[in-house]
Design a protein around this motif. Structure first.
Motif, PDB file in Angstrom:
ATOM      1  N   UNK A 129       8.378 -16.644 -50.855  1.00 10.69           N
ATOM      2  CA  UNK A 129       7.118 -17.220 -51.337  1.00 10.69           C
ATOM      3  C   UNK A 129       6.069 -17.197 -50.224  1.00 10.69           C
ATOM      4  N   UNK A 130       6.464 -17.538 -48.996  1.00 11.08           N
ATOM      5  CA  UNK A 130       5.517 -17.543 -47.876  1.00 11.08           C
ATOM      6  C   UNK A 130       4.978 -16.139 -47.607  1.00 11.08           C
ATOM      7  N   UNK A 131       5.832 -15.132 -47.670  1.00 10.22           N
ATOM      8  CA  UNK A 131       5.379 -13.756 -47.473  1.00 10.22           C
ATOM      9  C   UNK A 131       4.393 -13.362 -48.570  1.00 10.22           C
ATOM     10  N   UNK A 132       4.686 -13.724 -49.813  1.00  8.98           N
ATOM     11  CA  UNK A 132       3.773 -13.437 -50.915  1.00  8.98           C
ATOM     12  C   UNK A 132       2.418 -14.097 -50.723  1.00  8.98           C
ATOM     13  N   UNK A 133       2.431 -15.366 -50.277  1.00  6.51           N
ATOM     14  CA  UNK A 133       1.174 -16.072 -50.038  1.00  6.51           C
ATOM     15  C   UNK A 133       0.393 -15.403 -48.914  1.00  6.51           C
ATOM     16  N   UNK A 134       1.084 -14.988 -47.847  1.00  4.98           N
ATOM     17  CA  UNK A 134       0.408 -14.309 -46.741  1.00  4.98           C
ATOM     18  C   UNK A 134      -0.237 -13.002 -47.190  1.00  4.98           C
ATOM     19  N   UNK A 135       0.454 -12.255 -48.030  1.00  3.96           N
ATOM     20  CA  UNK A 135      -0.091 -10.991 -48.536  1.00  3.96           C
ATOM     21  C   UNK A 135      -1.343 -11.252 -49.361  1.00  3.96           C
ATOM     22  N   UNK A 136      -1.300 -12.251 -50.236  1.00  7.64           N
ATOM     23  CA  UNK A 136      -2.451 -12.560 -51.093  1.00  7.64           C
ATOM     24  C   UNK A 136      -3.625 -13.044 -50.238  1.00  7.64           C
ATOM     25  N   UNK A 137      -3.355 -13.917 -49.280  1.00  2.02           N
ATOM     26  CA  UNK A 137      -4.428 -14.443 -48.432  1.00  2.02           C
ATOM     27  C   UNK A 137      -5.061 -13.327 -47.604  1.00  2.02           C
ATOM     28  N   UNK A 138      -4.237 -12.435 -47.037  1.00  2.00           N
ATOM     29  CA  UNK A 138      -4.797 -11.348 -46.229  1.00  2.00           C
ATOM     30  C   UNK A 138      -5.588 -10.367 -47.090  1.00  2.00           C
ATOM     31  N   UNK A 139      -5.167 -10.160 -48.334  1.00  2.00           N
ATOM     32  CA  UNK A 139      -5.907  -9.259 -49.241  1.00  2.00           C
ATOM     33  C   UNK A 139      -7.248  -9.878 -49.623  1.00  2.00           C
ATOM     34  N   UNK A 140      -7.302 -11.175 -49.789  1.00  2.00           N
ATOM     35  CA  UNK A 140      -8.570 -11.825 -50.164  1.00  2.00           C
ATOM     36  C   UNK A 140      -9.541 -11.868 -49.005  1.00  2.00           C
TER      37      UNK A 140
END
Length: 142
Positions: A129-140
């Motif tokens: 979940x943390x990796x997914x959140x990091x990916x979404x935050x970096x994409x935004x």
């Protein structure tokens, strides 16, 4: 009116090649990008074609006239893009390295039963979940 092929200044992800092609053929840039990605999987044809077009096709609004000037201008721009991508990759590698060190320390401490109250089986879904959140935050952020 004569149509000319240019790399797009406004609709670009890397070098503006797909945006320029989309404007030239009057199609959605997403379609051109999907085709380019599919060509990457066709023995790397997409990568070679993209690099050649990024070097040869002039940038939209460019004042250069000779092929040599076009290539020189485009090579300089590609160096800047590569440098920017290199910095971003460096930052991501550092973040991944720190994350792996922290996880390693936690597992090391867990092997000494310092976290007897913590269930390690539930730790892996939290990491995903943390990796997914990091990916979404970096994409935004981009």
């Amino acid at each position: 009116m004569e149509r000319k092929l240019y790399r797009s200044r406004s609709d670009r992800m890397l070098g503006g090649v797909c945006g320029g092609l989309a404007k030239y053929f009057d199609v959605d840039p997403t379609i051109v990008r999907v085709i380019a990605v599919l060509l990457v999987f066709a023995n790397g044809v997409g990568i070679v074609a993209y690099v050649i077009m990024a070097i040869v096709v002039p940038l939209e609004g460019s004042k250069v006239t000779t092929p040599k000037e076009v290539v020189e201008e485009n090579v300089e721009e590609m160096k800047e893009v590569a440098s920017e991508l290199g910095r971003e990759v460096h930052h991501r590698r550092n973040a991944l390295g720190v994350t792996l060190i922290v996880i390693g320390i936690l597992f090391l401490l867990g092997s000494f039963n310092l976290f007897w109250w913590f269930e390690w089986g539930k730790f892996w879904p939290l990491i995903i979940v943390a990796i997914g959140v990091l990916i979404i935050v970096s994409a935004r952020r981009r």
